[in-house]
Design a protein around this motif. Structure first.
Motif, PDB file in Angstrom:
ATOM      1  N   ILE A 173      57.822  35.476  45.665  1.00 50.47           N
ATOM      2  CA  ILE A 173      57.831  34.097  45.177  1.00 50.47           C
ATOM      3  C   ILE A 173      58.090  34.082  43.672  1.00 50.47           C
ATOM      4  N   PRO A 174      59.042  33.278  43.200  1.00 44.74           N
ATOM      5  CA  PRO A 174      59.340  33.251  41.764  1.00 44.74           C
ATOM      6  C   PRO A 174      58.287  32.522  40.943  1.00 44.74           C
ATOM      7  N   MET A 175      57.501  31.674  41.575  1.00 45.47           N
ATOM      8  CA  MET A 175      56.467  30.909  40.883  1.00 45.47           C
ATOM      9  C   MET A 175      55.304  31.840  40.536  1.00 45.47           C
ATOM     10  N   LYS A 176      55.045  32.032  39.257  1.00 46.66           N
ATOM     11  CA  LYS A 176      54.081  33.029  38.815  1.00 46.66           C
ATOM     12  C   LYS A 176      52.668  32.445  38.717  1.00 46.66           C
ATOM     13  N   LEU A 177      51.690  33.232  39.127  1.00 47.53           N
ATOM     14  CA  LEU A 177      50.296  32.837  38.973  1.00 47.53           C
ATOM     15  C   LEU A 177      49.887  33.085  37.528  1.00 47.53           C
ATOM     16  N   LYS A 178      49.567  32.016  36.809  1.00 45.34           N
ATOM     17  CA  LYS A 178      49.198  32.131  35.408  1.00 45.34           C
ATOM     18  C   LYS A 178      47.689  32.256  35.214  1.00 45.34           C
ATOM     19  N   LYS A 179      46.938  31.687  36.123  1.00 42.34           N
ATOM     20  CA  LYS A 179      45.476  31.723  36.029  1.00 42.34           C
ATOM     21  C   LYS A 179      44.891  31.327  37.382  1.00 42.34           C
ATOM     22  N   ALA A 180      43.754  31.943  37.729  1.00 42.18           N
ATOM     23  CA  ALA A 180      43.010  31.545  38.925  1.00 42.18           C
ATOM     24  C   ALA A 180      41.547  31.410  38.527  1.00 42.18           C
ATOM     25  N   VAL A 181      41.000  30.236  38.761  1.00 39.93           N
ATOM     26  CA  VAL A 181      39.619  29.952  38.376  1.00 39.93           C
ATOM     27  C   VAL A 181      38.847  29.510  39.610  1.00 39.93           C
ATOM     28  N   ALA A 182      37.794  30.248  39.942  1.00 37.42           N
ATOM     29  CA  ALA A 182      36.952  29.902  41.087  1.00 37.42           C
ATOM     30  C   ALA A 182      35.549  29.581  40.582  1.00 37.42           C
ATOM     31  N   VAL A 183      35.052  28.384  40.919  1.00 38.98           N
ATOM     32  CA  VAL A 183      33.727  27.956  40.469  1.00 38.98           C
ATOM     33  C   VAL A 183      32.777  27.830  41.662  1.00 38.98           C
ATOM     34  N   ASN A 184      31.491  27.724  41.364  1.00 39.74           N
ATOM     35  CA  ASN A 184      30.456  27.647  42.409  1.00 39.74           C
ATOM     36  C   ASN A 184      30.533  28.831  43.369  1.00 39.74           C
ATOM     37  N   ALA A 185      30.797  30.011  42.820  1.00 39.38           N
ATOM     38  CA  ALA A 185      30.952  31.193  43.664  1.00 39.38           C
ATOM     39  C   ALA A 185      29.603  31.683  44.176  1.00 39.38           C
ATOM     40  N   PRO A 186      29.463  31.883  45.493  1.00 35.93           N
ATOM     41  CA  PRO A 186      28.217  32.443  46.043  1.00 35.93           C
ATOM     42  C   PRO A 186      28.102  33.918  45.665  1.00 35.93           C
ATOM     43  N   LYS A 187      26.905  34.470  45.802  1.00 38.51           N
ATOM     44  CA  LYS A 187      26.659  35.843  45.357  1.00 38.51           C
ATOM     45  C   LYS A 187      27.554  36.864  46.065  1.00 38.51           C
ATOM     46  N   PHE A 188      27.855  36.627  47.336  1.00 35.39           N
ATOM     47  CA  PHE A 188      28.628  37.613  48.097  1.00 35.39           C
ATOM     48  C   PHE A 188      30.114  37.593  47.768  1.00 35.39           C
ATOM     49  N   PHE A 189      30.557  36.604  46.999  1.00 36.65           N
ATOM     50  CA  PHE A 189      31.997  36.416  46.819  1.00 36.65           C
ATOM     51  C   PHE A 189      32.640  37.561  46.038  1.00 36.65           C
ATOM     52  N   GLU A 190      31.936  38.103  45.066  1.00 35.21           N
ATOM     53  CA  GLU A 190      32.492  39.220  44.294  1.00 35.21           C
ATOM     54  C   GLU A 190      32.739  40.426  45.203  1.00 35.21           C
ATOM     55  N   THR A 191      31.799  40.675  46.110  1.00 34.48           N
ATOM     56  CA  THR A 191      31.973  41.759  47.076  1.00 34.48           C
ATOM     57  C   THR A 191      33.200  41.520  47.950  1.00 34.48           C
ATOM     58  N   MET A 192      33.351  40.284  48.379  1.00 32.03           N
ATOM     59  CA  MET A 192      34.500  39.920  49.203  1.00 32.03           C
ATOM     60  C   MET A 192      35.813  40.132  48.442  1.00 32.03           C
ATOM     61  N   MET A 193      35.844  39.715  47.177  1.00 33.09           N
ATOM     62  CA  MET A 193      37.047  39.896  46.359  1.00 33.09           C
ATOM     63  C   MET A 193      37.392  41.371  46.216  1.00 33.09           C
ATOM     64  N   ASN A 194      36.399  42.189  45.941  1.00 32.27           N
ATOM     65  CA  ASN A 194      36.643  43.621  45.741  1.00 32.27           C
ATOM     66  C   ASN A 194      37.102  44.307  47.016  1.00 32.27           C
ATOM     67  N   SER A 195      36.659  43.789  48.182  1.00 33.06           N
ATOM     68  CA  SER A 195      37.005  44.415  49.459  1.00 33.06           C
ATOM     69  C   SER A 195      38.318  43.924  50.035  1.00 33.06           C
ATOM     70  N   PHE A 196      38.557  42.590  49.950  1.00 32.47           N
ATOM     71  CA  PHE A 196      39.672  41.987  50.663  1.00 32.47           C
ATOM     72  C   PHE A 196      40.831  41.523  49.786  1.00 32.47           C
ATOM     73  N   VAL A 197      40.631  41.460  48.485  1.00 31.78           N
ATOM     74  CA  VAL A 197      41.671  40.909  47.611  1.00 31.78           C
ATOM     75  C   VAL A 197      42.119  41.894  46.541  1.00 31.78           C
ATOM     76  N   ARG A 198      41.171  42.456  45.807  1.00 33.96           N
ATOM     77  CA  ARG A 198      41.520  43.310  44.667  1.00 33.96           C
ATOM     78  C   ARG A 198      42.449  44.470  45.020  1.00 33.96           C
ATOM     79  N   PRO A 199      42.278  45.140  46.175  1.00 35.10           N
ATOM     80  CA  PRO A 199      43.156  46.281  46.480  1.00 35.10           C
ATOM     81  C   PRO A 199      44.640  45.913  46.532  1.00 35.10           C
TER      82      PRO A 199
END
Length: 290
Positions: A173-199
């Motif tokens: 996709i040519p449209m570039k992601l310039k910033k992603a902001v997630a608010v009201n994140a539950p405690k487990f969300f960081e774990t989810m990001m590291n497992s399912f998104v960051r890789p």
């Protein structure tokens, strides 16, 4: 060299050359909308990268046709409609001062109806419609309100589809992601990001992601407050109204999505390429993400 550093004449010349190149590629579809081609010229640093990303885009459709065809993209399908009852997805009516689109996602509806594949298909449809509507946008900001998401999402996420979606957005996709902001994140969300998104994310993109347990007022640091929905402190229509508007937009463009569901690479007609630069197996490891 971004679209900002190119003159209108240079962009038109690149667009003409992209069309000429496309006419000589037997494996690529020929009935591609001018706006989509324009998006690839505007959103990339060079014509060569535009060619690579365009080829990659249609190659990806051949690799996962179930995500680009009907009934997955049928807004009248029961599964699609049920998924839309789980969360809101919409673009803010106005771009930022940098000409960035703001794609907004909220998880404040009936999360029990959340369908991960349907969610990603809907996101892909939104991005594609944005290319058609705003081919000269300079990028996109993703704003997400995670209130309403619960730990059951961990059992609902399809990691293979997640990987495909992230690769699709970063590499095709040519449209570039310039910033992603997630608010009201539950405690487990960081774990989810590291497992399912960051890789699957490039280091450069991952550094553009901000996750916080703080409330929606944090969004004001990154998005000019008047641009936000009224229920998020801004001056625009409510998130519910904007969500309904964009569901209708997806419905109103059914014919376009039907047409584009037939546009994909025919690998049997691909010209020989010893470097495998553009094909499904060539995953553009050398492409810059800016």
């Amino acid at each position: 060299m971004t679209s900002k550093s190119r003159t209108k004449s240079e962009i038109e010349d690149d667009l003409k050359r992209l069309r000429e190149w496309l006419s000589k590629q037997p494996h690529l579809p020929k009935n591609i909308d001018n706006e989509i081609l324009s998006a690839y010229v505007h959103g990339t640093k060079s014509l060569e990268i535009a060619k690579q990303k365009l080829d990659a885009y249609y190659s990806s459709k051949s690799k996962a046709p179930h995500l680009f065809s009907f009934p997955a993209r049928d807004t009248e399908d029961d599964s699609f409609k049920k998924g839309c009852e789980a969360l809101k997805i919409f673009f803010l009516p106005e771009m930022t001062s940098e000409r960035y689109l703001v794609l907004f996602v909220t998880f404040d509806l009936d999360f029990s109806k959340f369908d991960h594949v349907q969610y990603l298909v809907r996101m892909m449809m939104m991005v594609e419609l944005a290319m058609l509507r705003w081919p000269d946008a300079e990028g996109v900001v993703l704003a997400t309100d995670l209130s309403g998401m619960d730990v059951s999402i961990l059992s609902k996420v399809n990691i293979t589809i997640s990987g495909f979606f992230i690769h699709w957005f970063q590499k095709t996709i040519p449209m570039k992601l310039k910033k992603a902001v997630a608010v009201n994140a539950p405690k487990f969300f960081e774990t989810m990001m590291n497992s399912f998104v960051r890789p699957f994310l490039s280091k450069k993109i991952f550094e553009r992601i901000i996750i916080t347990s703080e409330g929606v007022t944090v969004l004001n640091k990154y998005i000019h407050e008047p641009l936000l929905p009224i229920d998020f402190g801004g001056n625009e229509k409510s998130s519910s109204d904007l969500n309904k508007y964009w569901i209708e937009e997806l419905k109103n463009n059914k014919d376009w999505f039907l047409k584009t569901s037939q546009q994909f690479v025919d690998e049997t007609k691909r010209p020989a390429d010893k470097l495998n630069t553009y094909g499904v197996d060539g995953t553009f490891r050398s492409l810059m993400v800016d």
